[in-house]
Design a protein around this motif. Structure first.
Motif, PDB file in Angstrom:
ATOM      1  N   PHE A 133       0.876  -1.208   0.113  1.00 30.34           N
ATOM      2  CA  PHE A 133       0.370  -0.030  -0.125  1.00 30.34           C
ATOM      3  C   PHE A 133       0.974   1.181  -0.297  1.00 30.34           C
ATOM      4  CE2 PHE A 133      -3.092   2.915   3.174  1.00 30.34           C
ATOM      5  CZ  PHE A 133      -3.410   3.520   1.769  1.00 30.34           C
ATOM      6  N   THR A 134       0.679   1.777  -0.963  1.00 29.23           N
ATOM      7  CA  THR A 134       1.299   3.605  -1.191  1.00 29.23           C
ATOM      8  C   THR A 134       0.936   4.763  -0.929  1.00 29.23           C
ATOM      9  OG1 THR A 134       1.338   3.621  -3.407  1.00 29.23           O
ATOM     10  CG2 THR A 134       3.206   1.812  -2.877  1.00 29.23           C
ATOM     11  N   LEU A 135      -0.647   4.609  -0.150  1.00 32.69           N
ATOM     12  CA  LEU A 135      -1.080   5.271  -0.134  1.00 32.69           C
ATOM     13  C   LEU A 135      -1.564   6.665  -1.290  1.00 32.69           C
ATOM     14  CD1 LEU A 135      -1.118   6.558   3.290  1.00 32.69           C
ATOM     15  CD2 LEU A 135      -3.252   7.765   1.088  1.00 32.69           C
ATOM     16  N   ARG A 136      -1.925   6.052  -2.916  1.00 28.25           N
ATOM     17  CA  ARG A 136      -1.670   7.178  -3.811  1.00 28.25           C
ATOM     18  C   ARG A 136      -3.361   6.982  -3.635  1.00 28.25           C
ATOM     19  NH1 ARG A 136       1.612   3.876  -8.258  1.00 28.25           N
ATOM     20  NH2 ARG A 136       0.162   2.101  -6.787  1.00 28.25           N
ATOM     21  N   ASP A 137      -3.801   8.134  -4.297  1.00 24.23           N
ATOM     22  CA  ASP A 137      -4.975   8.661  -4.759  1.00 24.23           C
ATOM     23  C   ASP A 137      -5.675   7.351  -5.150  1.00 24.23           C
ATOM     24  OD1 ASP A 137      -4.558  11.669  -3.411  1.00 24.23           O
ATOM     25  OD2 ASP A 137      -4.686  12.168  -5.452  1.00 24.23           O
ATOM     26  N   PRO A 239       2.490  12.976  -4.049  1.00 20.69           N
ATOM     27  CA  PRO A 239       2.057  12.471  -4.702  1.00 20.69           C
ATOM     28  C   PRO A 239       3.264  11.382  -5.313  1.00 20.69           C
ATOM     29  CG  PRO A 239       1.159  14.192  -5.334  1.00 20.69           C
ATOM     30  CD  PRO A 239       2.189  14.371  -4.233  1.00 20.69           C
ATOM     31  N   ASN A 240       2.928  10.229  -5.060  1.00 18.90           N
ATOM     32  CA  ASN A 240       4.260   9.104  -5.700  1.00 18.90           C
ATOM     33  C   ASN A 240       5.448   9.214  -4.729  1.00 18.90           C
ATOM     34  OD1 ASN A 240       3.233   6.622  -7.397  1.00 18.90           O
ATOM     35  ND2 ASN A 240       4.882   7.382  -8.313  1.00 18.90           N
ATOM     36  N   GLN A 241       5.281   9.455  -3.953  1.00 19.88           N
ATOM     37  CA  GLN A 241       6.576  10.024  -3.093  1.00 19.88           C
ATOM     38  C   GLN A 241       7.178   8.240  -2.289  1.00 19.88           C
ATOM     39  OE1 GLN A 241       6.652  12.144   0.580  1.00 19.88           O
ATOM     40  NE2 GLN A 241       8.715  11.614   1.142  1.00 19.88           N
ATOM     41  N   LEU A 242       6.683   7.411  -2.641  1.00 18.22           N
ATOM     42  CA  LEU A 242       7.728   6.369  -1.580  1.00 18.22           C
ATOM     43  C   LEU A 242       7.796   5.343  -3.047  1.00 18.22           C
ATOM     44  CD1 LEU A 242       4.928   4.282   0.747  1.00 18.22           C
ATOM     45  CD2 LEU A 242       7.292   6.288   1.111  1.00 18.22           C
ATOM     46  N   LEU A 243       6.898   5.469  -4.595  1.00 15.67           N
ATOM     47  CA  LEU A 243       7.336   5.069  -5.661  1.00 15.67           C
ATOM     48  C   LEU A 243       8.971   5.985  -5.866  1.00 15.67           C
ATOM     49  CD1 LEU A 243       4.532   3.676  -6.980  1.00 15.67           C
ATOM     50  CD2 LEU A 243       6.073   1.498  -5.682  1.00 15.67           C
ATOM     51  N   ASN A 244       8.783   7.265  -5.893  1.00 14.24           N
ATOM     52  CA  ASN A 244       9.892   8.011  -6.580  1.00 14.24           C
ATOM     53  C   ASN A 244      11.330   7.459  -5.855  1.00 14.24           C
ATOM     54  OD1 ASN A 244       7.857   8.731  -8.137  1.00 14.24           O
ATOM     55  ND2 ASN A 244       7.440  10.614  -7.438  1.00 14.24           N
ATOM     56  N   ALA A 246      11.702   5.144  -4.174  1.00 17.95           N
ATOM     57  CA  ALA A 246      12.221   3.460  -3.979  1.00 17.95           C
ATOM     58  C   ALA A 246      13.993   3.541  -4.430  1.00 17.95           C
ATOM     59  CB  ALA A 246      11.506   1.986  -4.219  1.00 17.95           C
ATOM     60  N   HIS A 247      14.388   4.055  -5.075  1.00 15.84           N
ATOM     61  CA  HIS A 247      15.943   3.996  -5.434  1.00 15.84           C
ATOM     62  C   HIS A 247      16.575   4.440  -4.529  1.00 15.84           C
ATOM     63  CE1 HIS A 247      16.274   8.526  -5.111  1.00 15.84           C
ATOM     64  NE2 HIS A 247      15.396   8.268  -5.747  1.00 15.84           N
ATOM     65  N   ILE A 248      16.763   4.851  -3.404  1.00 17.06           N
ATOM     66  CA  ILE A 248      16.734   4.813  -2.054  1.00 17.06           C
ATOM     67  C   ILE A 248      16.887   3.353  -1.650  1.00 17.06           C
ATOM     68  CG2 ILE A 248      16.844   5.080   0.201  1.00 17.06           C
ATOM     69  CD1 ILE A 248      15.540   8.274  -0.865  1.00 17.06           C
ATOM     70  N   ILE A 249      16.557   2.531  -1.312  1.00 13.77           N
ATOM     71  CA  ILE A 249      16.234   0.909  -1.480  1.00 13.77           C
ATOM     72  C   ILE A 249      17.275   0.611  -1.887  1.00 13.77           C
ATOM     73  CG2 ILE A 249      15.017  -1.526  -0.575  1.00 13.77           C
ATOM     74  CD1 ILE A 249      12.701   1.837  -0.210  1.00 13.77           C
ATOM     75  N   ARG A 250      17.002   0.070  -3.229  1.00 16.33           N
ATOM     76  CA  ARG A 250      17.533  -0.323  -4.392  1.00 16.33           C
ATOM     77  C   ARG A 250      19.154  -0.104  -4.243  1.00 16.33           C
ATOM     78  NH1 ARG A 250      16.613  -0.258 -10.791  1.00 16.33           N
ATOM     79  NH2 ARG A 250      17.886  -2.132 -11.464  1.00 16.33           N
ATOM     80  N   LEU A 275       6.003  -1.550  -7.478  1.00 11.60           N
ATOM     81  CA  LEU A 275       6.573  -1.512  -6.127  1.00 11.60           C
ATOM     82  C   LEU A 275       7.989  -2.327  -6.648  1.00 11.60           C
ATOM     83  CD1 LEU A 275       8.225  -0.283  -3.332  1.00 11.60           C
ATOM     84  CD2 LEU A 275       7.504  -2.510  -2.885  1.00 11.60           C
ATOM     85  N   TYR A 276       7.666  -3.673  -7.492  1.00 10.21           N
ATOM     86  CA  TYR A 276       8.839  -4.788  -7.942  1.00 10.21           C
ATOM     87  C   TYR A 276       9.239  -3.902  -9.302  1.00 10.21           C
ATOM     88  CZ  TYR A 276       9.766  -8.977  -9.650  1.00 10.21           C
ATOM     89  OH  TYR A 276      11.521 -10.155 -10.484  1.00 10.21           O
ATOM     90  N   LYS A 277       8.827  -3.504 -10.053  1.00 12.11           N
ATOM     91  CA  LYS A 277       9.314  -2.383 -11.159  1.00 12.11           C
ATOM     92  C   LYS A 277      10.205  -1.560 -10.391  1.00 12.11           C
ATOM     93  CE  LYS A 277       6.980  -4.659 -14.051  1.00 12.11           C
ATOM     94  NZ  LYS A 277       7.988  -5.494 -15.277  1.00 12.11           N
ATOM     95  N   GLN A 278      10.105  -0.787  -9.285  1.00 11.19           N
ATOM     96  CA  GLN A 278      11.156  -0.284  -8.923  1.00 11.19           C
ATOM     97  C   GLN A 278      12.750  -0.355  -8.019  1.00 11.19           C
ATOM     98  OE1 GLN A 278      11.152   3.352  -9.749  1.00 11.19           O
ATOM     99  NE2 GLN A 278       9.343   2.825 -11.009  1.00 11.19           N
ATOM    100  N   LEU A 279      12.330  -2.140  -7.797  1.00  8.75           N
ATOM    101  CA  LEU A 279      13.251  -2.572  -6.780  1.00  8.75           C
ATOM    102  C   LEU A 279      13.163  -5.067  -7.355  1.00  8.75           C
ATOM    103  CD1 LEU A 279      11.703  -2.096  -3.198  1.00  8.75           C
ATOM    104  CD2 LEU A 279      13.720  -1.211  -4.285  1.00  8.75           C
TER     105      LEU A 279
END
Length: 317
Positions: A133-137, A239-244, A246-250, A275-279
Protein backbone atom coordinates in the motif's frame (compact mmCIF):
# COMPACT_ATOMS: atom_id res chain seq x y z
CA UNK A 1 4.05 -20.49 12.04
CA UNK A 2 5.99 -20.66 15.28
CA UNK A 3 4.28 -21.48 18.60
CA UNK A 4 2.86 -18.65 20.73
CA UNK A 5 5.40 -16.81 22.88
CA UNK A 6 5.25 -14.16 25.57
CA UNK A 7 7.35 -10.98 25.65
CA UNK A 8 10.44 -11.00 27.83
CA UNK A 9 9.92 -7.26 28.25
CA UNK A 10 7.24 -4.68 27.49
CA UNK A 11 6.80 -1.03 28.26
CA UNK A 12 5.77 2.42 27.14
CA UNK A 13 8.03 5.00 25.52
CA UNK A 14 7.15 8.68 25.62
CA UNK A 15 7.66 9.96 22.07
CA UNK A 16 6.03 13.41 22.29
CA UNK A 17 4.26 15.73 24.68
CA UNK A 18 1.02 13.98 23.66
CA UNK A 19 1.88 10.36 22.86
CA UNK A 20 3.28 7.31 24.62
CA UNK A 21 3.75 4.18 22.51
CA UNK A 22 3.53 0.62 23.78
CA UNK A 23 6.20 -1.88 22.73
CA UNK A 24 7.18 -5.50 23.30
CA UNK A 25 10.39 -7.48 23.01
CA UNK A 26 10.21 -11.23 22.39
CA UNK A 27 12.52 -14.08 21.47
CA UNK A 28 16.29 -13.80 21.77
CA UNK A 29 17.58 -10.49 23.14
CA UNK A 30 20.91 -11.16 21.40
CA UNK A 31 19.32 -12.34 18.17
CA UNK A 32 18.85 -10.65 14.81
CA UNK A 33 16.62 -7.59 15.35
CA UNK A 34 13.35 -7.49 13.44
CA UNK A 35 10.51 -5.03 13.95
CA UNK A 36 6.88 -5.84 13.22
CA UNK A 37 5.13 -2.80 11.72
CA UNK A 38 1.37 -3.18 12.04
CA UNK A 39 -1.30 -2.14 9.59
CA UNK A 40 -4.21 0.21 9.56
CA UNK A 41 -2.98 2.78 10.42
CA UNK A 42 -4.65 2.24 13.76
CA UNK A 43 -4.75 -1.55 13.75
CA UNK A 44 -2.43 -2.30 16.67
CA UNK A 45 -0.51 -5.49 17.43
CA UNK A 46 -1.63 -8.83 18.84
CA UNK A 47 -0.05 -11.97 20.27
CA UNK A 48 -0.56 -13.62 16.86
CA UNK A 49 1.93 -11.21 15.29
CA UNK A 50 4.83 -12.73 17.23
CA UNK A 51 4.46 -16.10 15.49
CA UNK A 52 6.13 -15.33 12.15
CA UNK A 53 9.60 -15.34 13.69
CA UNK A 54 11.95 -17.98 15.06
CA UNK A 55 12.27 -16.92 18.72
CA UNK A 56 15.70 -18.50 19.03
CA UNK A 57 17.11 -16.57 16.09
CA UNK A 58 15.32 -13.23 16.29
CA UNK A 59 15.12 -10.31 18.67
CA UNK A 60 11.46 -9.61 17.90
CA UNK A 61 10.20 -6.06 18.46
CA UNK A 62 6.57 -5.05 18.14
CA UNK A 63 4.92 -1.71 18.88
CA UNK A 64 1.55 -0.01 18.76
CA UNK A 65 1.65 3.15 16.67
CA UNK A 66 0.30 6.44 18.01
CA UNK A 67 -3.32 6.15 19.13
CA UNK A 68 -3.50 2.39 18.44
CA UNK A 69 -3.60 -0.68 20.67
CA UNK A 70 -2.13 -0.02 24.10
CA UNK A 71 -0.52 3.27 23.11
CA UNK A 72 -1.97 6.37 24.73
CA UNK A 73 -4.00 8.47 24.35
CA UNK A 74 -6.25 6.04 22.47
CA UNK A 75 -7.44 6.91 18.94
CA UNK A 76 -5.84 10.35 19.25
CA UNK A 77 -5.29 12.25 15.96
CA UNK A 78 -3.22 15.11 17.36
CA UNK A 79 0.43 14.98 16.27
CA UNK A 80 -0.33 11.73 14.46
CA UNK A 81 1.22 11.55 10.99
CA UNK A 82 3.52 9.37 8.91
CA UNK A 83 6.72 11.20 9.74
CA UNK A 84 6.00 11.27 13.45
CA UNK A 85 5.59 7.49 13.30
CA UNK A 86 8.90 7.18 11.43
CA UNK A 87 10.49 9.29 14.16
CA UNK A 88 8.92 7.05 16.82
CA UNK A 89 10.52 4.01 15.23
CA UNK A 90 13.91 5.72 15.41
CA UNK A 91 13.35 6.64 19.05
CA UNK A 92 12.37 3.06 19.82
CA UNK A 93 15.43 1.70 18.00
CA UNK A 94 17.71 3.97 20.00
CA UNK A 95 15.86 3.23 23.25
CA UNK A 96 16.38 -0.51 22.76
CA UNK A 97 20.03 -0.15 21.73
CA UNK A 98 19.47 -1.67 18.29
CA UNK A 99 21.94 -0.66 15.59
CA UNK A 100 20.08 -1.99 12.54
CA UNK A 101 17.01 -4.10 12.05
CA UNK A 102 14.84 -5.89 9.50
CA UNK A 103 11.48 -4.27 8.79
CA UNK A 104 8.47 -6.59 8.55
CA UNK A 105 5.26 -4.85 7.52
CA UNK A 106 2.03 -5.48 5.66
CA UNK A 107 -0.66 -3.20 4.25
CA UNK A 108 -0.17 0.17 6.00
CA UNK A 109 2.77 -1.55 7.70
CA UNK A 110 4.40 -1.82 4.26
CA UNK A 111 3.76 1.91 3.72
CA UNK A 112 5.39 2.88 6.99
CA UNK A 113 8.26 0.45 6.46
CA UNK A 114 9.00 1.98 3.06
CA UNK A 115 8.78 5.50 4.48
CA UNK A 116 11.17 4.58 7.30
CA UNK A 117 13.60 2.82 4.98
CA UNK A 118 13.72 5.72 2.54
CA UNK A 119 14.50 8.12 5.39
CA UNK A 120 16.80 5.90 7.50
CA UNK A 121 18.26 3.41 5.04
CA UNK A 122 21.49 3.05 7.04
CA UNK A 123 19.46 1.45 9.83
CA UNK A 124 17.78 -1.17 7.64
CA UNK A 125 19.07 -4.72 7.17
CA UNK A 126 16.25 -5.89 4.93
CA UNK A 127 12.55 -5.54 4.13
CA UNK A 128 9.82 -8.19 4.24
CA UNK A 129 6.65 -6.60 2.88
CA UNK A 130 3.12 -7.88 2.29
CA UNK A 131 -0.05 -6.47 0.73
CA UNK A 132 1.67 -3.35 -0.58
CA UNK A 133 0.00 0.00 0.00
CA UNK A 134 1.57 3.31 -1.06
CA UNK A 135 -1.38 5.58 -0.31
CA UNK A 136 -1.78 6.98 -3.81
CA UNK A 137 -5.12 8.55 -4.72
CA UNK A 138 -6.09 5.69 -7.03
CA UNK A 139 -5.53 3.15 -4.27
CA UNK A 140 -7.77 5.05 -1.86
CA UNK A 141 -10.50 5.63 -4.46
CA UNK A 142 -10.49 1.96 -5.47
CA UNK A 143 -11.32 0.74 -1.98
CA UNK A 144 -13.26 3.58 -0.39
CA UNK A 145 -15.07 5.17 -3.35
CA UNK A 146 -15.53 2.98 -6.41
CA UNK A 147 -13.95 -0.35 -7.32
CA UNK A 148 -14.00 -2.95 -4.58
CA UNK A 149 -17.68 -2.10 -4.25
CA UNK A 150 -18.31 -4.12 -7.43
CA UNK A 151 -16.98 -7.26 -5.76
CA UNK A 152 -18.65 -6.87 -2.36
CA UNK A 153 -21.94 -5.06 -3.08
CA UNK A 154 -23.63 -6.50 0.01
CA UNK A 155 -21.02 -5.21 2.45
CA UNK A 156 -20.71 -1.99 0.43
CA UNK A 157 -24.34 -1.21 1.23
CA UNK A 158 -23.49 -1.34 4.94
CA UNK A 159 -20.49 0.93 4.36
CA UNK A 160 -22.47 3.63 2.54
CA UNK A 161 -25.53 3.45 4.81
CA UNK A 162 -24.39 6.04 7.41
CA UNK A 163 -23.66 8.66 4.74
CA UNK A 164 -26.48 10.78 3.21
CA UNK A 165 -27.02 10.51 -0.54
CA UNK A 166 -25.81 14.05 -1.23
CA UNK A 167 -22.39 13.36 0.39
CA UNK A 168 -21.61 10.05 -1.28
CA UNK A 169 -19.46 11.63 -3.98
CA UNK A 170 -16.58 11.73 -1.45
CA UNK A 171 -16.84 9.07 1.24
CA UNK A 172 -13.49 9.93 2.84
CA UNK A 173 -14.58 13.51 3.52
CA UNK A 174 -18.05 12.43 4.65
CA UNK A 175 -16.69 9.83 7.04
CA UNK A 176 -13.99 12.14 8.37
CA UNK A 177 -16.59 14.77 9.30
CA UNK A 178 -18.50 12.20 11.32
CA UNK A 179 -15.54 10.31 12.80
CA UNK A 180 -14.16 13.58 14.17
CA UNK A 181 -17.54 15.08 15.07
CA UNK A 182 -19.08 15.65 18.49
CA UNK A 183 -22.00 13.23 18.11
CA UNK A 184 -20.63 10.19 19.96
CA UNK A 185 -23.36 7.84 18.78
CA UNK A 186 -22.84 8.77 15.14
CA UNK A 187 -19.07 8.62 15.51
CA UNK A 188 -19.21 5.05 16.84
CA UNK A 189 -21.76 3.95 14.23
CA UNK A 190 -19.51 5.27 11.46
CA UNK A 191 -16.40 3.73 13.01
CA UNK A 192 -18.03 0.29 13.03
CA UNK A 193 -19.33 0.65 9.47
CA UNK A 194 -15.89 1.72 8.21
CA UNK A 195 -14.11 -1.06 10.07
CA UNK A 196 -16.62 -3.72 9.04
CA UNK A 197 -16.08 -2.87 5.36
CA UNK A 198 -12.35 -3.50 5.64
CA UNK A 199 -12.67 -6.57 7.84
CA UNK A 200 -15.25 -8.12 5.49
CA UNK A 201 -13.02 -7.71 2.45
CA UNK A 202 -9.62 -8.52 3.89
CA UNK A 203 -9.62 -12.26 3.24
CA UNK A 204 -10.52 -14.38 0.25
CA UNK A 205 -13.31 -15.88 2.36
CA UNK A 206 -15.13 -13.57 4.77
CA UNK A 207 -13.87 -14.26 8.30
CA UNK A 208 -16.46 -13.95 11.06
CA UNK A 209 -13.76 -13.24 13.66
CA UNK A 210 -12.72 -10.17 11.71
CA UNK A 211 -16.31 -8.94 11.66
CA UNK A 212 -16.59 -9.35 15.42
CA UNK A 213 -13.41 -7.33 15.89
CA UNK A 214 -14.93 -4.48 13.91
CA UNK A 215 -17.76 -4.29 16.47
CA UNK A 216 -15.42 -3.59 19.40
CA UNK A 217 -15.91 0.08 20.28
CA UNK A 218 -12.35 1.15 21.09
CA UNK A 219 -10.73 -0.88 18.34
CA UNK A 220 -13.18 0.36 15.71
CA UNK A 221 -12.74 3.99 16.77
CA UNK A 222 -8.94 3.75 16.62
CA UNK A 223 -8.95 1.91 13.32
CA UNK A 224 -11.49 4.09 11.52
CA UNK A 225 -10.51 7.48 12.92
CA UNK A 226 -6.77 7.06 12.40
CA UNK A 227 -7.14 5.53 8.94
CA UNK A 228 -9.49 8.25 7.75
CA UNK A 229 -7.23 10.93 9.25
CA UNK A 230 -4.23 9.63 7.32
CA UNK A 231 -6.20 9.18 4.11
CA UNK A 232 -7.78 12.63 4.05
CA UNK A 233 -4.27 14.03 4.55
CA UNK A 234 -2.91 11.84 1.72
CA UNK A 235 -0.51 10.10 4.04
CA UNK A 236 1.30 13.38 4.73
CA UNK A 237 3.36 12.63 1.60
CA UNK A 238 3.77 14.10 -1.85
CA UNK A 239 2.06 12.20 -4.71
CA UNK A 240 3.80 8.90 -5.52
CA UNK A 241 6.52 9.69 -2.99
CA UNK A 242 7.27 6.14 -1.87
CA UNK A 243 7.69 4.78 -5.39
CA UNK A 244 9.65 7.83 -6.54
CA UNK A 245 12.11 7.36 -3.67
CA UNK A 246 12.38 3.57 -3.91
CA UNK A 247 15.76 4.00 -5.61
CA UNK A 248 17.15 4.75 -2.12
CA UNK A 249 16.33 1.18 -1.12
CA UNK A 250 17.55 -0.29 -4.39
CA UNK A 251 20.87 1.56 -4.23
CA UNK A 252 21.48 0.24 -0.70
CA UNK A 253 21.42 -3.33 -2.11
CA UNK A 254 19.57 -4.71 0.89
CA UNK A 255 17.39 -7.82 0.49
CA UNK A 256 13.70 -7.16 -0.14
CA UNK A 257 10.87 -9.69 -0.23
CA UNK A 258 7.36 -8.79 -1.44
CA UNK A 259 4.46 -11.16 -0.73
CA UNK A 260 1.16 -10.33 -2.41
CA UNK A 261 -2.21 -12.06 -2.36
CA UNK A 262 -3.40 -12.42 -5.95
CA UNK A 263 -6.99 -11.63 -4.95
CA UNK A 264 -6.24 -8.81 -2.53
CA UNK A 265 -9.04 -6.26 -3.01
CA UNK A 266 -7.97 -3.97 -0.14
CA UNK A 267 -4.53 -3.33 -1.64
CA UNK A 268 -4.74 -4.71 -5.19
CA UNK A 269 -1.74 -6.40 -6.75
CA UNK A 270 -0.98 -3.55 -9.15
CA UNK A 271 0.61 -1.55 -6.34
CA UNK A 272 2.89 -4.43 -5.36
CA UNK A 273 3.82 -4.86 -9.02
CA UNK A 274 4.55 -1.13 -9.35
CA UNK A 275 6.89 -1.39 -6.36
CA UNK A 276 8.56 -4.47 -7.84
CA UNK A 277 9.28 -2.50 -11.02
CA UNK A 278 11.18 -0.02 -8.88
CA UNK A 279 12.95 -2.81 -6.96
CA UNK A 280 13.56 -5.45 -9.64
CA UNK A 281 16.16 -7.30 -7.56
CA UNK A 282 13.54 -8.02 -4.90
CA UNK A 283 11.97 -11.43 -4.40
CA UNK A 284 8.34 -11.26 -5.47
CA UNK A 285 5.74 -13.88 -4.59
CA UNK A 286 2.12 -13.99 -5.66
CA UNK A 287 -0.02 -16.11 -3.34
CA UNK A 288 -2.66 -17.45 -5.71
CA UNK A 289 -5.24 -18.48 -3.13
CA UNK A 290 -5.18 -15.42 -0.86
CA UNK A 291 -6.64 -11.97 -0.41
CA UNK A 292 -5.22 -9.21 1.74
CA UNK A 293 -4.72 -10.73 5.17
CA UNK A 294 -1.39 -11.98 6.50
CA UNK A 295 -3.32 -14.68 8.35
CA UNK A 296 -4.32 -16.59 5.23
CA UNK A 297 -2.41 -19.84 5.03
CA UNK A 298 -0.46 -19.29 1.82
CA UNK A 299 0.57 -15.77 2.76
CA UNK A 300 1.57 -16.70 6.30
CA UNK A 301 3.65 -19.59 4.92
CA UNK A 302 5.56 -17.29 2.54
CA UNK A 303 6.18 -14.74 5.27
CA UNK A 304 7.56 -17.36 7.64
CA UNK A 305 9.75 -18.76 4.83
CA UNK A 306 11.13 -15.27 4.18
CA UNK A 307 11.94 -14.76 7.86
CA UNK A 308 13.61 -18.16 8.06
CA UNK A 309 15.70 -17.29 5.02
CA UNK A 310 16.71 -13.86 6.30
CA UNK A 311 17.96 -15.21 9.61
CA UNK A 312 20.53 -17.23 7.62
CA UNK A 313 21.65 -14.61 5.09
CA UNK A 314 21.73 -11.42 7.18
CA UNK A 315 24.23 -10.52 9.85
CA UNK A 316 23.12 -7.94 12.37
CA UNK A 317 26.64 -6.56 12.26
Amino acid sequence: MYPPIEPFHSGHLKVSDVHDIYYEQCGNKDGLPIIFVHGGPGGGISAYDRKYFDPEAYHIILFDQRGAGKSTPEYCLEDNDTWSLVSDMEKLREHLGVDRWILFGGSWGSTLSLAYAERHISRVLGLILRGIFTLRDDEIKWFYQNGASYLFPDYWEEYVAPIPEDERGDFITAYYKRLTGTDEEERLRCAKAWSTWEMATSQLKVNSENLLRAQQDTWALAFARIECHFFINKGFMTPNQLLNDAHIIRNAKIPVTIVQGRYDVVCPAKTAWDLYKQLPEAEFFFVHDAGHSAKEDGTAKKLVEACDKYKKIISKN
